[in-house]
Design a protein around this motif. Structure first.
Motif, PDB file in Angstrom:
ATOM      1  N   SER A   1       0.857  -1.178   0.000  1.00 58.33           N
ATOM      2  CA  SER A   1       0.000   0.000   0.000  1.00 58.33           C
ATOM      3  C   SER A   1       0.892   1.227   0.000  1.00 58.33           C
ATOM      4  O   SER A   1       1.744   1.366   0.895  1.00 58.33           O
ATOM      5  CB  SER A   1      -0.908   0.007   1.235  1.00 58.33           C
ATOM      6  N   ASP A   2       0.742   2.081  -1.007  1.00 60.14           N
ATOM      7  CA  ASP A   2       1.591   3.274  -1.145  1.00 60.14           C
ATOM      8  C   ASP A   2       3.068   2.916  -1.139  1.00 60.14           C
ATOM      9  O   ASP A   2       3.899   3.610  -0.546  1.00 60.14           O
ATOM     10  CB  ASP A   2       1.284   4.289  -0.030  1.00 60.14           C
ATOM     11  N   GLY A   3       3.388   1.769  -1.768  1.00 58.08           N
ATOM     12  CA  GLY A   3       4.779   1.364  -1.905  1.00 58.08           C
ATOM     13  C   GLY A   3       5.387   0.714  -0.677  1.00 58.08           C
ATOM     14  O   GLY A   3       6.586   0.411  -0.667  1.00 58.08           O
ATOM     15  N   VAL A   4       4.573   0.500   0.361  1.00 52.62           N
ATOM     16  CA  VAL A   4       5.077  -0.089   1.606  1.00 52.62           C
ATOM     17  C   VAL A   4       4.294  -1.369   1.891  1.00 52.62           C
ATOM     18  O   VAL A   4       3.081  -1.429   1.697  1.00 52.62           O
ATOM     19  CB  VAL A   4       4.917   0.891   2.797  1.00 52.62           C
TER      20      VAL A   4
END
Length: 276
Positions: free
Chosen positions: A60-63
């Motif tokens: 999610s959002d690159g994490v």
């Protein structure tokens, strides 16, 4: 990367639950110490997921974000990628999308991943104890009992039930007008109620049902003729089937069939690597 060991079981819903729940299931996945990916492909159901062990995450959002237990996967219109390491065990509840939100007393939600606070989260410690003791049947029975109790609190929507039955019998190939006729309502009334209950249109769900039938057929028989499948499941032609299949799965029917051959060989050896 070492192969991933998998074990899967399905449990029938009791008669009292068959208008809301397709089945219950258990899955155990053992992998290495580093997070590995596994893919969930769209179908015509919503899934409530209880998980145990090292946990389950999603980007999610690159994490990489850990997911709570339980969470819900609503209807997907493209594959979702999850990540897990070491031991991951899941108890899932496969629900009809037009009943699940009413059953849980939640507002309908069109998004695939649905995180929510709900009293059924109180089952987690007891289920975890059963899972740690290897008492899978007892854990599933506990979840069944919870949903039996929840089902008694919800009045069945006969319109949606009749519509759902018609769609299931036709395996997603029935026109919306015929679904409405089976439910003894107008198309407008059906669509309004269906979208309010599931977050999706009748056409959305029918398309997923039809895709699922083709996918299952290709899994069972990877050499199946695509033109024949297109005709059987009401697609305009083979290119139409291929476009819809790729829309939901991210891959072509031919590529899926090749992967199915390899996957069936791996399963016959008791091992399958689901990362791609």
């Amino acid at each position: 990367m070492p192969p991933i060991k998998m074990h899967h079981q399905e449990f029938e819903a009791t008669e009292e639950l068959q208008d809301t729940i397709k089945c219950f299931w258990y899955n155990k996945r053992e992998a290495g110490t580093e997070p590995s990916a596994f893919e969930v492909v769209p179908d015509g159901y919503a899934e409530i997921i209880f998980h145990f062990g090292s946990g389950c995450s999603i980007f999610s959002d690159g994490v990489l974000q850990p997911l709570p237990s339980p969470f819900m996967m609503g209807l997907l219109n493209q594959p979702a990628i999850f990540y897990a390491k070491n031991r991951l065990e899941i108890i899932g509840v496969r629900c009809f999308p037009w009943t699940v939100f009413d059953l849980l007393g939640l507002p309908s939600n069109k998004h695939g991943l649905h995180l929510f606070e709900h009293p059924m989260a109180q089952l987690q410690p007891k289920l975890n104890a059963f899972i740690l003791d290897g008492k899978i049947d007892e854990a599933v029975a506990e979840v069944k009992q919870y949903f039996l109790q929840a089902r008694t609190q919800v009045a069945a929507n006969s319109m949606l039930y009749k519509a759902g039955i018609a769609m299931q019998v036709a395996k997603g190939t029935i026109p919306v007008s015929e679904v409405a006729a089976a439910a003894h309502v107008t198309v407008r009334t059906l669509e309004r109620n269906f979208k309010r209950s599931s977050g999706h249109t009748v056409k959305d769900v029918s398309g997923l049902m039809r895709f699922e039938q083709v996918r299952n057929r290709l899994w069972m028989d990877p050499s199946a003729n695509l033109a024949s499948l297109a005709d059987e499941f009401g697609y305009t032609d083979q290119p139409h089937l291929s476009r819809e299949f790729k829309r939901y799965s991210g891959t072509s029917p031919a590529a899926f069939a090749r992967k199915a051959k390899i996957g069936k060989q791996a399963l016959s050896n008791g091992l399958i690597n689901l990362s791609s």
